[in-house]
Design an enzyme around this catalytic site. Structure first.
Site, PDB file in Angstrom:
ATOM      1  N   PRO A  60       6.020  16.717  14.387  1.00  0.00           N
ATOM      2  CA  PRO A  60       5.439  15.596  13.921  1.00  0.00           C
ATOM      3  C   PRO A  60       5.072  15.381  12.459  1.00  0.00           C
ATOM      4  O   PRO A  60       4.945  14.465  11.577  1.00  0.00           O
ATOM      5  CB  PRO A  60       4.226  15.220  14.695  1.00  0.00           C
ATOM      6  CG  PRO A  60       3.914  16.365  15.479  1.00  0.00           C
ATOM      7  CD  PRO A  60       5.288  17.179  15.442  1.00  0.00           C
ATOM      8  N   TYR A  61       4.527  16.603  12.026  1.00  0.00           N
ATOM      9  CA  TYR A  61       3.959  16.734  10.409  1.00  0.00           C
ATOM     10  C   TYR A  61       5.121  16.391   9.571  1.00  0.00           C
ATOM     11  O   TYR A  61       5.186  15.536   8.792  1.00  0.00           O
ATOM     12  CB  TYR A  61       3.256  18.176  10.402  1.00  0.00           C
ATOM     13  CG  TYR A  61       3.010  18.107   8.969  1.00  0.00           C
ATOM     14  CD1 TYR A  61       1.761  17.572   8.205  1.00  0.00           C
ATOM     15  CD2 TYR A  61       4.068  18.915   7.789  1.00  0.00           C
ATOM     16  CE1 TYR A  61       1.782  17.922   7.141  1.00  0.00           C
ATOM     17  CE2 TYR A  61       3.576  19.127   6.770  1.00  0.00           C
ATOM     18  CZ  TYR A  61       2.451  18.631   6.118  1.00  0.00           C
ATOM     19  OH  TYR A  61       2.284  18.750   4.779  1.00  0.00           O
ATOM     20  N   ALA A  62       6.369  17.296   9.900  1.00  0.00           N
ATOM     21  CA  ALA A  62       7.317  16.879   9.005  1.00  0.00           C
ATOM     22  C   ALA A  62       8.060  15.515   8.993  1.00  0.00           C
ATOM     23  O   ALA A  62       8.364  14.822   7.989  1.00  0.00           O
ATOM     24  CB  ALA A  62       8.743  17.922   9.421  1.00  0.00           C
ATOM     25  N   THR A  64       6.569  12.463   9.800  1.00  0.00           N
ATOM     26  CA  THR A  64       5.637  11.635   9.184  1.00  0.00           C
ATOM     27  C   THR A  64       5.500  11.859   7.775  1.00  0.00           C
ATOM     28  O   THR A  64       5.412  10.764   7.067  1.00  0.00           O
ATOM     29  CB  THR A  64       3.977  11.878   9.801  1.00  0.00           C
ATOM     30  OG1 THR A  64       3.487  13.211   9.780  1.00  0.00           O
ATOM     31  CG2 THR A  64       4.103  11.239  11.591  1.00  0.00           C
ATOM     32  N   LYS A  65       5.628  13.181   7.357  1.00  0.00           N
ATOM     33  CA  LYS A  65       5.733  13.421   5.718  1.00  0.00           C
ATOM     34  C   LYS A  65       6.826  12.600   5.336  1.00  0.00           C
ATOM     35  O   LYS A  65       6.927  12.126   4.093  1.00  0.00           O
ATOM     36  CB  LYS A  65       5.443  14.862   5.568  1.00  0.00           C
ATOM     37  CG  LYS A  65       4.135  15.424   5.562  1.00  0.00           C
ATOM     38  CD  LYS A  65       2.977  14.663   4.793  1.00  0.00           C
ATOM     39  CE  LYS A  65       3.231  15.489   3.509  1.00  0.00           C
ATOM     40  NZ  LYS A  65       1.963  15.015   2.498  1.00  0.00           N
TER      41      LYS A  65
END
Length: 254
Positions: A60-62, A64-65
């Site tokens: 999810p970090y990648a 959303t970034k």
């Protein structure tokens, strides 16, 4: 969930900053992004800014970034030029993330070298990242992204070992195969999604991907278009970390 929280921070937060910049008449906006926005099913090897966004990301970090970066870059206009910089594996004095995580894992006996740890990685000293942000704010082309690195890549195990040594921590010798590490991470993540287990999974696929496989980036565009130099060399940054740890004393270093 992690995805909801990261959406609020990365995507909704970027949208709010964009709106505020427009309202204030700000002429240029720089988003600090990450190489993970283009990390799909294959490792990033000798990657430049022509690499496309993938169909899916490792976590999810990648994701959303990437959504935030696309949103910001698509909003570029002559009145508000938007630029993104993508540092990789940011390190240096004051690091609250990478080095503490390595130290904690090593001391707990949980640090393993994926496939021996000899894969090459790009890195970005924090002052080089700042240099790139400032250069992008001055000279970056609206709607464009720029990778930032320390220059030549280095074997991950070699780099992590010297980072740990600056804190007086010995690097482990144990290794695990990448195939096993990825399978365990996938299975653990699935378990945490299905069962009401507390906290976060002890290992996740995104982390295994980010530190356990080759990631070499080309920063030619930043050097040509922004005048980026990456002035801080690795040995200089490592010397600063050693000096900082020495000043802190053995009690702090543990």
């Amino acid at each position: 969930s992690d995805l909801d929280q990261l959406n609020r921070t990365n995507v909704d937060g970027s949208r709010a900053v964009l709106q505020a910049a427009r309202s204030a008449g700000v002429p240029r906006l720089v988003l600090v992004s990450t190489e993970q926005v283009v990390l799909g099913d294959r490792p990033l090897v000798d990657a430049d800014e022509a690499w496309p966004y993938p169909a899916r990301w490792p976590g999810p970090y990648a994701q959303t970034k990437a959504e935030a970066e696309r949103l910001v870059l698509a909003a570029s206009t002559p009145e508000l030029a938007t630029v993104a910089v993508r540092p990789r594996l940011v390190w240096g004095r004051g690091d609250p993330t990478l080095l503490p995580a390595l130290v904690d894992a090593a001391r707990a006996g949980k640090l393993r070298w994926v496939d021996g740890g000899d894969h090459l990685t790009s890195t970005t000293h924090v002052r080089n990242a700042v240099e790139g942000v400032l250069a992008a704010a001055e000279r970056g082309r609206g709607g464009e992204a720029y990778f930032l690195t320390d220059g030549e890549p280095v074997p991950f195990r070699e780099f992590a070992t010297v980072l740990l040594a600056t804190q007086g921590v010995a690097a482990p010798t144990d290794a695990v195969s990448g195939r096993v590490a990825r399978a365990v991470a996938r299975g653990t993540g699935a378990l945490w999604r299905v069962l009401p287990l507390p906290g976060r999974p002890p290992v996740d696929l995104a982390t295994v991907r980010v530190v356990g496989e080759t990631c070499t980036l080309r920063d030619d565009r930043a050097r040509w278009e922004l005048g980026y130099e990456g002035k801080v060399r690795r040995e200089e940054g490592l010397a600063e970390l050693r000096a900082e740890a020495a000043d802190a004393g053995p009690g702090v270093r543990g």
